[in-house]
Design an enzyme around this catalytic site. Structure first.
Site: not given
Length: 585
Positions: A2, A48, A50-52, A72, A95, A358-359
């Protein structure tokens, strides 16, 4: 993921017009909703992504006892935290709610329990305090400005500028660092009056001023721990598997960026193990140029694990077309040419996913860079990192521009040279202090968030760091190869990666593209930001004779000219780099 911002005044309610401007400036970071909390002398805003808990996780989140949070990022161990708080009623499945309850019980030390990437603000209404907190690696950004009308914070400096809280005046030392290092060091930004929260820093503010600050370190103290190779390989497998599993927690589709190098190959192997239905991998390539194209090797790796592979071409046309947008996104500037393919990869990934793994961090934690091998040499053969700057010996900049450009690096070198640490560990710690948060992670945050993508970095996890940083030096660097233990693990986990073959470093052919259009030098030379720091005639000659050796200096001036247009002069980018710069001529 966010955008957050807010105000704390010395007394009286915050100006809601200013809160509106802060929220509007961060709209790109959160297209899925907007929230606000105003109580007493504190105002918080949040945009926001929104992911979870897509429906129930709207912010701000209140605990019913006078406390509110906006955040965030992601707290990956939120399920474990909820389990540990038996009897606590939770209003959401987000979360970001557990930190609010942890603060109520643990006070400002609550961040010790968090495992994730985060920048968050908690308003303690009863105590009339504002608590600001950033994760230990600095994966998520947070900026402060103190003055009139009190204390302001935001996920990006440009929001503080857009709200009129700070003027776009440049710090000359930070500017010198940007030109010589491609990033700026410490908590001071390039803008006077705006500072970063340090990675791992928690600030407590009262009556519009910072009253207390504490810091949670990203790396453990002490020198290397010894152990048998087989035992350490098993521990490495368990540690990385758990981290990737946590970083996959999401209520929306996710994928990964695959370069074909060691770090992204490790992430690919682990995601393939944890996702039997297959994964989605994105790789950038530079067709028709002299640089190494990673797509063929990445294609082979994806085929080996059954991943769906999306190849994204980045051409000279893309370079000129996207550069103004990229410079506009990089408000806390890092002249890192990797921002270019990162931006386009995010554009393509957003068509199918909202989360990318990603790494980043693998080189810093496992000893991957060639400069570490120089740092490991015994005195007097050892060499300090970044001793030379981009413009050394070029006679392009005006007198006095480059004064004190290495002071921030020297400070980090002194601070990180803790008792018991090896030369390699000190070099790694110096990179984790500045290069990682202020270049690599800032680049990823801005380029992905500009396109509505959340980026996750499973190497940069406290449990992974506690294990990796204290590995014996010989398991990080051996026979001229960095990340030796990761390569040894990949030999078994993903043989198609051919981990002990010599790999070519990642390069974007900016010098090649600039040399093909030397007329851009005339436009760059006469930009106000460039005329202030350079001799225009010498800039034109530099671009006219752009070579592999001078190409990065040309790139830095081109990037800075466009950055200065947007973030100092306030011009909104329109068209390609030629069109944007021609407005001044």
């Amino acid at each position: 993921m966010c955008g957050i911002a807010g105000l704390m005044t010395p007394g009286g309610p915050p100006d809601e017009t200013v809160l509106d401007k802060l929220a509007d400036a961060l709209a790109h970071r959160g297209p899925d909703g907007r929230g606000r909390h105003v109580q007493g002398n504190v105002g918080l805003v949040q945009n926001r992504l929104s992911i979870i808990d897509l429906e129930g996780g709207r912010q701000p989140i209140l605990d019913g006892q006078g406390n509110a949070i906006v955040a965030n990022g992601e707290v990956y161990n939120y399920l474990e935290l909820k389990s540990d708080m038996a009897g606590q009623a939770f209003a959401t499945g987000s979360d970001c709610e557990p930190p609010l309850h942890l603060y109520r019980h643990q006070g400002p030390a609550f961040a010790r329990s968090l495992r994730g990437m985060y920048a968050l603000a908690i308003h303690d209404g009863k105590a009339e305090k504002l608590i600001l907190c950033r994760d230990p690696f600095g994966i998520k950004p947070l900026y402060l400005a103190e003055g009139s009308p009190g204390l302001a914070f935001a996920s990006e400096p440009q929001a503080l500028l857009a709200a009129g809280l700070v003027k776009p005046e440049l710090d000359p030392v930070a500017l010198a660092e940007l030109l010589q290092l491609q990033f700026t060091t410490g908590t001071r930004t390039i803008f006077k009056g705006i500072r970063r929260l340090a990675p791992g820093e928690t600030v407590v503010a009262e009556e519009g001023c910072v009253a207390e600050s504490r810091r949670l370190p990203a790396l453990p103290a002490g020198g290397p721990n010894e152990g048998g190779l087989d035992q350490l390989l098993d521990q490495l497998d368990d540690t990385l598997t758990e981290s990737v599993e946590l970083h996959q927690r999401s209520d929306v589709p996710y994928g990964m960026f695959l370069s074909g190098g060691i770090d992204s190959s490790v992430v690919l192997a682990l995601m393939a193990r944890l996702n039997p239905r297959g994964i989605l991998a994105f790789t950038a390539g530079f067709p028709g140029t002299k640089v190494h194209d990673e797509r063929e090797h990445a294609r082979d790796l994806a085929r080996a694990v059954g991943a769906r592979h999306v190849e994204v071409e980045f051409t000279q046309s893309d370079f000129w077309a996207l550069l103004p947008q990229v410079a506009a996104a990089m408000d806390d500037p890092a002249a890192d040419y990797a921002c270019l393919p990162t931006f386009k990869l995010a554009q393509e990934a957003r068509k199918e996913v909202k989360v990318i793994l990603s790494g980043e961090g693998g080189d810093e934690l496992f000893g991957g860079y060639g400069r570490y091998r120089h740092a490991m040499r015994p005195w007097p053969l050892t060499k300090s990192m970044r001793r030379k700057g981009t413009f050394d010996g070029l006679d392009v900049l005006r007198d006095g521009i480059l004064s004190h450009w290495r002071h921030g690096m020297k400070l980090a070198e002194r601070v990180e040279a803790m008792p018991g640490r090896t030369r390699l560990q000190v070099a790694q710690a110096v990179d984790c202090a500045d290069w990682l948060p202020n270049d690599l992670l800032a680049k990823a945050d801005r380029c992905l968030m500009a396109n509505g993508i959340e980026g996750r970095v499973p190497f940069l996890d406290p449990v992974v760091a506690a294990f990796a940083f204290r590995l014996p030096d010989h398991l990080k660097v051996r026979k001229g190869l960095g990340k030796w233990i990761l390569r040894r693990w990949l030999e078994t986990a993903l043989p198609a990666s051919r981990p002990f073959e010599k790999k070519r470093g990642f390069t974007v052919p900016v010098a090649e593209w600039i040399a093909a259009r030397p007329e851009i030098g005339h436009l760059v030379a006469h930009q106000p930001g460039i005329e202030e720091i350079c001799h225009p005639g010498k800039v034109k000659r530099l671009f006219k004779d752009c070579t592999k050796d001078t190409g990065f200096a040309c790139w830095t001036l081109l990037f800075y000219a466009l950055w200065h247009q947007r973030h100092v002069l306030g011009k909104i980018p329109d068209g390609d780099a030629f069109s944007a710069l021609a407005e001044r001529i």
